[in-house]
Motif scaffolding. Sequence first.
Motif, PDB file in Angstrom:
ATOM      1  N   VAL A  36       0.841  -1.198   0.000  1.00 11.94           N
ATOM      2  CA  VAL A  36       0.000   0.000   0.000  1.00 11.94           C
ATOM      3  C   VAL A  36       0.879   1.252   0.000  1.00 11.94           C
ATOM      4  CG1 VAL A  36      -1.660   1.331   1.369  1.00 11.94           C
ATOM      5  CG2 VAL A  36      -1.975  -1.130   1.079  1.00 11.94           C
ATOM      6  N   THR A  37       1.956   1.228   0.776  1.00  8.52           N
ATOM      7  CA  THR A  37       2.871   2.369   0.833  1.00  8.52           C
ATOM      8  C   THR A  37       3.534   2.621  -0.510  1.00  8.52           C
ATOM      9  OG1 THR A  37       3.305   1.878   3.144  1.00  8.52           O
ATOM     10  CG2 THR A  37       4.887   3.299   2.040  1.00  8.52           C
ATOM     11  N   LEU A  38       3.818   1.547  -1.231  1.00  9.95           N
ATOM     12  CA  LEU A  38       4.463   1.674  -2.546  1.00  9.95           C
ATOM     13  C   LEU A  38       3.454   1.937  -3.668  1.00  9.95           C
ATOM     14  CD1 LEU A  38       7.060  -1.214  -2.216  1.00  9.95           C
ATOM     15  CD2 LEU A  38       7.452   1.252  -1.989  1.00  9.95           C
ATOM     16  N   GLU A  39       2.237   2.283  -3.297  1.00  9.25           N
ATOM     17  CA  GLU A  39       1.153   2.654  -4.203  1.00  9.25           C
ATOM     18  C   GLU A  39       0.577   1.484  -5.002  1.00  9.25           C
ATOM     19  OE1 GLU A  39       2.033   6.141  -6.474  1.00  9.25           O
ATOM     20  OE2 GLU A  39       2.680   7.259  -4.694  1.00  9.25           O
ATOM     21  N   TYR A  40       0.752   0.260  -4.509  1.00 12.38           N
ATOM     22  CA  TYR A  40       0.034  -0.896  -5.035  1.00 12.38           C
ATOM     23  C   TYR A  40      -1.079  -1.216  -4.045  1.00 12.38           C
ATOM     24  CZ  TYR A  40       4.134  -1.463  -7.993  1.00 12.38           C
ATOM     25  OH  TYR A  40       5.153  -1.258  -8.894  1.00 12.38           O
ATOM     26  N   TRP A  41      -1.980  -0.241  -3.871  1.00 15.82           N
ATOM     27  CA  TRP A  41      -2.952  -0.320  -2.787  1.00 15.82           C
ATOM     28  C   TRP A  41      -3.911  -1.493  -2.939  1.00 15.82           C
ATOM     29  CZ3 TRP A  41      -8.062  -0.018  -3.976  1.00 15.82           C
ATOM     30  CH2 TRP A  41      -8.381   0.536  -5.224  1.00 15.82           C
ATOM     31  N   ARG A  42      -4.320  -1.801  -4.162  1.00 13.01           N
ATOM     32  CA  ARG A  42      -5.271  -2.909  -4.354  1.00 13.01           C
ATOM     33  C   ARG A  42      -4.622  -4.234  -3.962  1.00 13.01           C
ATOM     34  NH1 ARG A  42      -9.743  -2.764  -7.607  1.00 13.01           N
ATOM     35  NH2 ARG A  42      -8.839  -1.030  -8.719  1.00 13.01           N
ATOM     36  N   ARG A  43      -3.420  -4.487  -4.457  1.00 15.50           N
ATOM     37  CA  ARG A  43      -2.711  -5.719  -4.095  1.00 15.50           C
ATOM     38  C   ARG A  43      -2.451  -5.773  -2.595  1.00 15.50           C
ATOM     39  NH1 ARG A  43       1.899  -5.810  -8.744  1.00 15.50           N
ATOM     40  NH2 ARG A  43       0.482  -6.010 -10.510  1.00 15.50           N
ATOM     41  N   GLY A  44      -2.060  -4.641  -2.029  1.00 12.13           N
ATOM     42  CA  GLY A  44      -1.783  -4.594  -0.598  1.00 12.13           C
ATOM     43  C   GLY A  44      -3.004  -4.924   0.245  1.00 12.13           C
ATOM     44  N   LEU A  45      -4.152  -4.352  -0.125  1.00  8.11           N
ATOM     45  CA  LEU A  45      -5.373  -4.637   0.629  1.00  8.11           C
ATOM     46  C   LEU A  45      -5.821  -6.080   0.459  1.00  8.11           C
ATOM     47  CD1 LEU A  45      -7.418  -1.350   0.121  1.00  8.11           C
ATOM     48  CD2 LEU A  45      -6.152  -2.098   2.134  1.00  8.11           C
ATOM     49  N   VAL A  46      -5.611  -6.640  -0.719  1.00  8.55           N
ATOM     50  CA  VAL A  46      -5.944  -8.054  -0.919  1.00  8.55           C
ATOM     51  C   VAL A  46      -5.030  -8.934  -0.060  1.00  8.55           C
ATOM     52  CG1 VAL A  46      -5.936  -9.942  -2.607  1.00  8.55           C
ATOM     53  CG2 VAL A  46      -6.967  -7.750  -3.197  1.00  8.55           C
ATOM     54  N   VAL A  47      -3.753  -8.603   0.006  1.00 10.24           N
ATOM     55  CA  VAL A  47      -2.825  -9.369   0.850  1.00 10.24           C
ATOM     56  C   VAL A  47      -3.242  -9.272   2.315  1.00 10.24           C
ATOM     57  CG1 VAL A  47      -0.448  -9.435   1.713  1.00 10.24           C
ATOM     58  CG2 VAL A  47      -0.879  -9.256  -0.741  1.00 10.24           C
ATOM     59  N   ILE A  48      -3.613  -8.089   2.774  1.00 13.75           N
ATOM     60  CA  ILE A  48      -4.053  -7.923   4.164  1.00 13.75           C
ATOM     61  C   ILE A  48      -5.335  -8.721   4.411  1.00 13.75           C
ATOM     62  CG2 ILE A  48      -4.920  -6.262   5.860  1.00 13.75           C
ATOM     63  CD1 ILE A  48      -3.022  -4.194   4.547  1.00 13.75           C
ATOM     64  N   GLY A  49      -6.284  -8.642   3.485  1.00 17.16           N
ATOM     65  CA  GLY A  49      -7.526  -9.394   3.634  1.00 17.16           C
ATOM     66  C   GLY A  49      -7.290 -10.898   3.677  1.00 17.16           C
TER      67      GLY A  49
END
Length: 99
Positions: A36-49
């Motif tokens: 998310v910090t590196l601006e791949y917010w969609r991938r980051g949120l999917v990883v967190i989910g």
Amino acid sequence: MTRPPLYVRRPFLAGVVRQLPLFAVLVAVGIGLLLVTLEYWRRGLVVIGLALVGAALLRLLLPVRRVGFLAVRSRPVDVVLLGGAGAVLTVIALAIPSA
């Protein structure tokens, strides 16, 4: 002669081993936050989910003595809250249209 259990022989090591499921979930959430910090917010949120869904599965499948601090409430409540939050976060992240 039988050996005493690990928590008697090496209590610190036994405590660390007991927290490995929580550590794995925290590492996955940290990777998601880094994305998310590196601006791949969609991938980051999917990883967190998915990390939260994985935490729910760990809480469901592991015995209480092995799950560590993932056990906060009763097992059904923990599984429903972790799995539900993870599923909702993943679905919302995938449902938002890309720009």
